[in-house]
Enzyme design. Structure first.
Site, PDB file in Angstrom:
ATOM      1  N   HIS A  87      -5.970  -5.777  -2.978  1.00  0.00           N
ATOM      2  CA  HIS A  87      -6.828  -5.873  -1.797  1.00  0.00           C
ATOM      3  C   HIS A  87      -7.146  -7.321  -1.443  1.00  0.00           C
ATOM      4  O   HIS A  87      -8.008  -7.589  -0.620  1.00  0.00           O
ATOM      5  CB  HIS A  87      -8.117  -5.075  -2.002  1.00  0.00           C
ATOM      6  CG  HIS A  87      -7.962  -3.617  -1.774  1.00  0.00           C
ATOM      7  ND1 HIS A  87      -8.988  -2.714  -1.941  1.00  0.00           N
ATOM      8  CD2 HIS A  87      -6.884  -2.878  -1.383  1.00  0.00           C
ATOM      9  CE1 HIS A  87      -8.558  -1.493  -1.665  1.00  0.00           C
ATOM     10  NE2 HIS A  87      -7.276  -1.574  -1.319  1.00  0.00           N
ATOM     11  N   ASN A 147      -3.101   9.592   4.423  1.00  0.00           N
ATOM     12  CA  ASN A 147      -1.979   8.695   4.676  1.00  0.00           C
ATOM     13  C   ASN A 147      -1.792   8.357   6.153  1.00  0.00           C
ATOM     14  O   ASN A 147      -0.875   7.623   6.512  1.00  0.00           O
ATOM     15  CB  ASN A 147      -0.678   9.308   4.122  1.00  0.00           C
ATOM     16  CG  ASN A 147      -0.593   9.242   2.615  1.00  0.00           C
ATOM     17  OD1 ASN A 147      -1.143   8.330   1.992  1.00  0.00           O
ATOM     18  ND2 ASN A 147       0.091  10.209   2.010  1.00  0.00           N
ATOM     19  N   HIS A 174       0.611   4.372  -2.696  1.00  0.00           N
ATOM     20  CA  HIS A 174       0.423   5.765  -2.287  1.00  0.00           C
ATOM     21  C   HIS A 174       1.587   6.637  -2.744  1.00  0.00           C
ATOM     22  O   HIS A 174       1.400   7.825  -3.034  1.00  0.00           O
ATOM     23  CB  HIS A 174       0.260   5.845  -0.772  1.00  0.00           C
ATOM     24  CG  HIS A 174      -1.111   5.479  -0.310  1.00  0.00           C
ATOM     25  ND1 HIS A 174      -1.841   6.257   0.582  1.00  0.00           N
ATOM     26  CD2 HIS A 174      -1.907   4.424  -0.607  1.00  0.00           C
ATOM     27  CE1 HIS A 174      -3.014   5.681   0.808  1.00  0.00           C
ATOM     28  NE2 HIS A 174      -3.080   4.570   0.095  1.00  0.00           N
ATOM     29  N   ARG A 216       0.830  -1.201   0.000  1.00  0.00           N
ATOM     30  CA  ARG A 216       0.000   0.000   0.000  1.00  0.00           C
ATOM     31  C   ARG A 216       0.870   1.259   0.000  1.00  0.00           C
ATOM     32  O   ARG A 216       0.545   2.257  -0.655  1.00  0.00           O
ATOM     33  CB  ARG A 216      -0.914  -0.003   1.225  1.00  0.00           C
ATOM     34  CG  ARG A 216      -1.934   1.130   1.222  1.00  0.00           C
ATOM     35  CD  ARG A 216      -2.768   1.146   2.483  1.00  0.00           C
ATOM     36  NE  ARG A 216      -3.737   2.224   2.457  1.00  0.00           N
ATOM     37  CZ  ARG A 216      -4.372   2.683   3.536  1.00  0.00           C
ATOM     38  NH1 ARG A 216      -4.131   2.148   4.724  1.00  0.00           N
ATOM     39  NH2 ARG A 216      -5.237   3.672   3.419  1.00  0.00           N
TER      40      ARG A 216
END
Length: 409
Positions: free
Chosen positions: A275, A175, A145, A141
């Site tokens: 995911h 975040n 980002h 992740r």
């Protein structure tokens, strides 16, 4: 069979302190003989009620040179020669000495300067995965980002200077849920790499390699990582909100966002498959449970059993902010293609995930990937390579090679 493997795998790697409540476990496990639980394995049993029923131009420079010749004949000859040059298939553009261009991304970028790079990072990622399995989704992740804001340049790792009113990316609201395990992994890897190859390897490349390692360690594909990224010089929280997808993003919004990054609709669906591991806090999906789009009713595109279980842990208001639920309720610790089958069964956790099965532009892709794990793995590897090239910085004009990933040079 799926359930047995899932329980066995989860028991092997464990998950301590997930924040899932015992009420949730009790709600979804009516028979204590089948779903005996321990306080150290709350999340392990979260999905046990579901498993038995799931479907599985060339640039020519013309130089002006003073000449004593001015007759029409000479002019015509010169013009003929010039036109002949243009039409020649062997002609080369006239060029002036230029600055050396930075090397492009390549798998062998550090072959001479740091040949043991991947082994060094691998020793850290494998240890982190054993000590804290959540490091896998946390680091993957983190890479997402990073790439979506300012490009893949490790700007997500920069810490805000004390007293500075301009916050770094890391401290943006979107975040704040990024787990420390992801940052810790890169810090440890950078420290080891610097001890062996000082001032050579960028934090951006370390993050890209670590993300790949965790995909593989969690059961996913192993793919080659192209390297040669430099670390970015800019990290601003203000640039985060409009560059990241959100839990309630529509498919239209997602397609537009991914397109702005040079990614296709297929890339969107494939990368969403990350995911298949990881967790989300209640605040990201609680609206689906009680007041979907202002209707004061639950989202109709959510399985009633999952709805009941989630409500047990995520009240409409006043709940524990640290409670989490898995994106993939069937195999939350295993990187596989079950995520897509879950969407077909109305078991998507986020509205943005479930929307991929409801939209005719993305539904066929969801169905196709849900039926073929090998196809998903191949597509995911290609999509990660493509995403890893977004906004790459090269050379000292636009980048730097940080000694410490959280601090600019």
């Amino acid at each position: 069979g799926t359930l047995s493997f899932s329980l066995s795998f989860s028991c092997t790697i464990g998950f301590h302190g997930s924040g899932l409540s015992s009420a949730l476990v009790a709600a979804i496990c009516p028979t204590t003989n089948f779903c005996t639980w321990s306080k150290h394995f709350y999340i392990l049993h979260y999905y046990c009620f579901l498993c038995p029923e799931l479907p599985t131009p060339i640039d020519y420079t013309i130089m002006s040179v003073p000449s004593p010749f001015s007759s029409p004949f000479v002019f015509t000859c010169l013009l003929f020669i010039f036109l002949l040059t243009l039409s020649s298939s062997d002609c080369q553009p006239i060029s002036t000495p230029a600055k050396r261009r930075p090397r492009q991304l390549s798998v062998s970028y550090y072959a001479k300067s740091c040949p043991q790079l991947e082994q060094l990072i691998g020793s850290i990622t494998s240890q982190q995965f054993k000590e804290a399995p959540v490091s896998a989704p946390a680091t993957i992740r983190l890479f997402f980002h990073d790439c979506f804001v300012e490009g893949c340049d490790a700007s997500i790792l920069i810490a805000t200077n004390p007293g500075n009113k301009i916050l770094a990316e890391k401290d943006a609201e979107d975040n704040k849920d990024l787990r420390t395990e992801g940052f810790d992994t890169i810090t440890r890897a950078k420290t080891l790499v610097e001890s062996k190859c000082p001032g050579v390897v960028s934090c951006a490349d370390i993050l890209a390699i670590a993300a790949r390692d965790f995909v593989h360690l969690a059961g996913g594909p192993y793919y080659q990582v192209k390297k040669g990224r430099w670390d970015g010089k800019i990290s601003k929280a203000s640039r985060v909100p409009y560059n990241l997808p959100h839990a309630n993003s529509t498919v239209d919004q997602l397609i537009k966002l991914f397109s702005s990054k040079g990614l296709t609709v297929q890339d969107l669906v494939v990368l969403s498959g990350a995911h298949t591991i990881g967790f989300a806090r209640c605040k990201h999906f609680v609206a689906r449970l009680y007041d979907y789009k202002g209707t004061m009713q639950p989202d109709p595109a959510i399985d009633p059993r999952l709805l009941k279980a989630l409500k047990m842990s995520c009240p409409h208001a006043g709940g524990n902010a640290d409670i989490v639920a898995p994106f993939d309720v069937t195999t939350p610790f295993l990187f596989d293609h079950a995520y897509y089958a879950n969407l077909e069964g109305k078991l998507g956790l986020l509205a943005s995930d479930q929307g991929l099965f409801l939209d005719p532009r993305t539904k066929p892709l969801v169905q196709s990937l849900g039926q073929d794990k090998a196809k998903f793995f191949q597509a995911f590897s290609a999509a990660m390579d493509k995403m890893g090239s977004i906004g790459v910085k090269r050379g000292r004009t636009h980048g730097e090679k940080r000694k410490v990933c959280s601090t600019h040079m």
